[in-house]
Design a protein around this motif. Structure first.
Motif, PDB file in Angstrom:
ATOM      1  N   PHE A 135       0.846  -1.198   0.000  1.00  0.00           N
ATOM      2  CA  PHE A 135       0.000   0.000   0.000  1.00  0.00           C
ATOM      3  C   PHE A 135       0.879   1.244   0.000  1.00  0.00           C
ATOM      4  O   PHE A 135       2.035   1.200   0.384  1.00  0.00           O
ATOM      5  CB  PHE A 135      -0.935   0.022   1.222  1.00  0.00           C
ATOM      6  CG  PHE A 135      -0.203   0.071   2.529  1.00  0.00           C
ATOM      7  CD1 PHE A 135       0.094   1.286   3.128  1.00  0.00           C
ATOM      8  CD2 PHE A 135       0.219  -1.094   3.155  1.00  0.00           C
ATOM      9  CE1 PHE A 135       0.784   1.348   4.327  1.00  0.00           C
ATOM     10  CE2 PHE A 135       0.905  -1.048   4.358  1.00  0.00           C
ATOM     11  CZ  PHE A 135       1.191   0.177   4.952  1.00  0.00           C
ATOM     12  N   ASP A 174       1.727   5.049   1.328  1.00  0.00           N
ATOM     13  CA  ASP A 174       1.595   5.929   2.489  1.00  0.00           C
ATOM     14  C   ASP A 174       2.040   7.319   2.031  1.00  0.00           C
ATOM     15  O   ASP A 174       3.194   7.692   2.189  1.00  0.00           O
ATOM     16  CB  ASP A 174       2.473   5.407   3.638  1.00  0.00           C
ATOM     17  CG  ASP A 174       2.463   6.295   4.866  1.00  0.00           C
ATOM     18  OD1 ASP A 174       1.600   7.197   4.955  1.00  0.00           O
ATOM     19  OD2 ASP A 174       3.330   6.102   5.740  1.00  0.00           O
ATOM     20  N   LEU A 205      -2.644   7.049   8.755  1.00  0.00           N
ATOM     21  CA  LEU A 205      -3.025   8.439   9.001  1.00  0.00           C
ATOM     22  C   LEU A 205      -2.172   9.013  10.120  1.00  0.00           C
ATOM     23  O   LEU A 205      -1.543   8.269  10.869  1.00  0.00           O
ATOM     24  CB  LEU A 205      -4.509   8.509   9.388  1.00  0.00           C
ATOM     25  CG  LEU A 205      -5.487   7.891   8.386  1.00  0.00           C
ATOM     26  CD1 LEU A 205      -6.859   7.757   9.007  1.00  0.00           C
ATOM     27  CD2 LEU A 205      -5.529   8.729   7.133  1.00  0.00           C
ATOM     28  N   ARG A 243      -5.708   2.659   9.724  1.00  0.00           N
ATOM     29  CA  ARG A 243      -7.152   2.503   9.493  1.00  0.00           C
ATOM     30  C   ARG A 243      -7.522   1.025   9.611  1.00  0.00           C
ATOM     31  O   ARG A 243      -6.762   0.160   9.205  1.00  0.00           O
ATOM     32  CB  ARG A 243      -7.499   3.031   8.103  1.00  0.00           C
ATOM     33  CG  ARG A 243      -8.991   3.267   7.923  1.00  0.00           C
ATOM     34  CD  ARG A 243      -9.305   3.786   6.546  1.00  0.00           C
ATOM     35  NE  ARG A 243      -8.600   4.997   6.194  1.00  0.00           N
ATOM     36  CZ  ARG A 243      -9.143   6.212   6.209  1.00  0.00           C
ATOM     37  NH1 ARG A 243     -10.386   6.380   6.562  1.00  0.00           N
ATOM     38  NH2 ARG A 243      -8.427   7.255   5.854  1.00  0.00           N
ATOM     39  N   LYS A 298       0.203  12.716   6.978  1.00  0.00           N
ATOM     40  CA  LYS A 298      -0.088  11.450   6.298  1.00  0.00           C
ATOM     41  C   LYS A 298      -1.461  11.549   5.643  1.00  0.00           C
ATOM     42  O   LYS A 298      -2.444  11.829   6.311  1.00  0.00           O
ATOM     43  CB  LYS A 298      -0.016  10.299   7.287  1.00  0.00           C
ATOM     44  CG  LYS A 298       1.392  10.129   7.833  1.00  0.00           C
ATOM     45  CD  LYS A 298       1.455   9.050   8.886  1.00  0.00           C
ATOM     46  CE  LYS A 298       2.881   8.802   9.291  1.00  0.00           C
ATOM     47  NZ  LYS A 298       3.655   8.086   8.306  1.00  0.00           N
ATOM     48  N   ARG A 299      -1.515  11.320   4.335  1.00  0.00           N
ATOM     49  CA  ARG A 299      -2.734  11.520   3.557  1.00  0.00           C
ATOM     50  C   ARG A 299      -3.259  10.221   2.933  1.00  0.00           C
ATOM     51  O   ARG A 299      -4.022  10.259   1.984  1.00  0.00           O
ATOM     52  CB  ARG A 299      -2.474  12.518   2.430  1.00  0.00           C
ATOM     53  CG  ARG A 299      -1.876  13.836   2.869  1.00  0.00           C
ATOM     54  CD  ARG A 299      -2.945  14.807   3.223  1.00  0.00           C
ATOM     55  NE  ARG A 299      -2.407  16.166   3.300  1.00  0.00           N
ATOM     56  CZ  ARG A 299      -2.651  16.960   4.317  1.00  0.00           C
ATOM     57  NH1 ARG A 299      -3.396  16.555   5.314  1.00  0.00           N
ATOM     58  NH2 ARG A 299      -2.143  18.183   4.334  1.00  0.00           N
ATOM     59  N   GLY A 300      -2.844   9.087   3.453  1.00  0.00           N
ATOM     60  CA  GLY A 300      -3.196   7.823   2.818  1.00  0.00           C
ATOM     61  C   GLY A 300      -4.522   7.227   3.236  1.00  0.00           C
ATOM     62  O   GLY A 300      -5.211   7.735   4.110  1.00  0.00           O
ATOM     63  N   ARG A 301      -4.852   6.121   2.586  1.00  0.00           N
ATOM     64  CA  ARG A 301      -6.071   5.384   2.922  1.00  0.00           C
ATOM     65  C   ARG A 301      -5.838   4.388   4.048  1.00  0.00           C
ATOM     66  O   ARG A 301      -6.789   3.940   4.656  1.00  0.00           O
ATOM     67  CB  ARG A 301      -6.578   4.635   1.692  1.00  0.00           C
ATOM     68  CG  ARG A 301      -7.198   5.565   0.673  1.00  0.00           C
ATOM     69  CD  ARG A 301      -7.805   4.767  -0.447  1.00  0.00           C
ATOM     70  NE  ARG A 301      -7.046   5.098  -1.642  1.00  0.00           N
ATOM     71  CZ  ARG A 301      -6.978   4.359  -2.724  1.00  0.00           C
ATOM     72  NH1 ARG A 301      -7.612   3.227  -2.782  1.00  0.00           N
ATOM     73  NH2 ARG A 301      -6.275   4.757  -3.746  1.00  0.00           N
ATOM     74  N   VAL A 302      -4.577   4.051   4.306  1.00  0.00           N
ATOM     75  CA  VAL A 302      -4.261   3.047   5.329  1.00  0.00           C
ATOM     76  C   VAL A 302      -3.631   3.688   6.559  1.00  0.00           C
ATOM     77  O   VAL A 302      -4.046   3.422   7.684  1.00  0.00           O
ATOM     78  CB  VAL A 302      -3.330   1.948   4.759  1.00  0.00           C
ATOM     79  CG1 VAL A 302      -2.956   0.938   5.828  1.00  0.00           C
ATOM     80  CG2 VAL A 302      -3.988   1.250   3.571  1.00  0.00           C
TER      81      VAL A 302
END
Length: 146
Positions: A61, A63, A91, A117, A85-89
Motif C-alpha cells: 500500500f 503511504d 493516518l 485505518r 499522512k494523507r493515505g487510505r491506510v
C-alpha cells in the motif's frame, strides 16, 4: 492513535544531519519492504508529496505524506519538517527536527502520531512498539550512513 518519540544525538553538523534524514528515498533503504518516491522530484518544499510504498505483492500500500512545514536549519537555527499522512491506510503526522546538541553535536528528534485505518485502538500499544522499533532502526541507519 499511537504517539512515538525518538531522540538521537549525532556527531554531525546540523546541516549534514538534516540532509541525511530528509533524503526521502534513503528512508526506503532503511525501512524493510519499502520504496520511497518524491512528487515532484527535486528539492523538497512545502507541498512536496513523499510516497512510501510498503509491503509485498497484493498486500502493498501507499503511504502518501505531504510536507506542510519545511524549515531547513540555517545559521545554527533549528530545522524542522512536518509531514501530514494523507493515505487510505496510514493516518497521522510526523515531525523531524534537528537542533544544536551538547559538545557541537546535533540533537535529532522524530515525533510521530500514527493511526492505521481498520486497526482498533486496542492495538495502539502494538503499533507504538513496532513503529518505535522500525523507525528507530531507520533513524540510526540514516544518521550513520552519509
Amino acid at each position: 492513535m499511537a504517539n512515538i518519540l525518538l531522540e538521537r544525538t549525532a556527531p554531525l553538523p546540523l546541516d549534514e544531519a538534516w540532509r541525511r534524514i530528509t533524503r526521502w528515498p534513503r528512508h526506503g533503504e532503511a525501512v524493510p519492504l519499502t520504496v520511497v518516491r518524491v512528487v515532484p522530484p527535486g528539492p523538497t518544499r512545502e507541498g512536496t508529496l513523499v510516497v512510501a510504498r510498503s509491503g509485498a505483492g497484493p498486500l502493498a500500500f501507499d503511504d502518501p505524506m505531504e510536507v506542510t512545514v519545511w524549515r531547513p536549519p540555517e545559521g545554527g537555527a533549528v530545522g524542522m519538517c512536518r509531514l501530514e499522512k494523507r493515505g487510505r491506510v496510514v493516518l497521522g503526522w510526523a515531525e523531524l527536527e534537528v537542533r544544536p546538541g551538547p559538545g557541537g553535536r546535533t540533537r535529532v528528534v522524530w515525533r510521530e502520531e500514527i493511526r492505521v485505518r481498520f486497526v482498533p485502538s486496542l492495538f495502539d500499544g502494538v503499533v507504538r512498539r513496532s513503529s518505535r522499533y522500525v523507525f528507530g532502526r531507520a533513524l540510526n541507519r540514516l544518521l550513520r550512513q552519509p
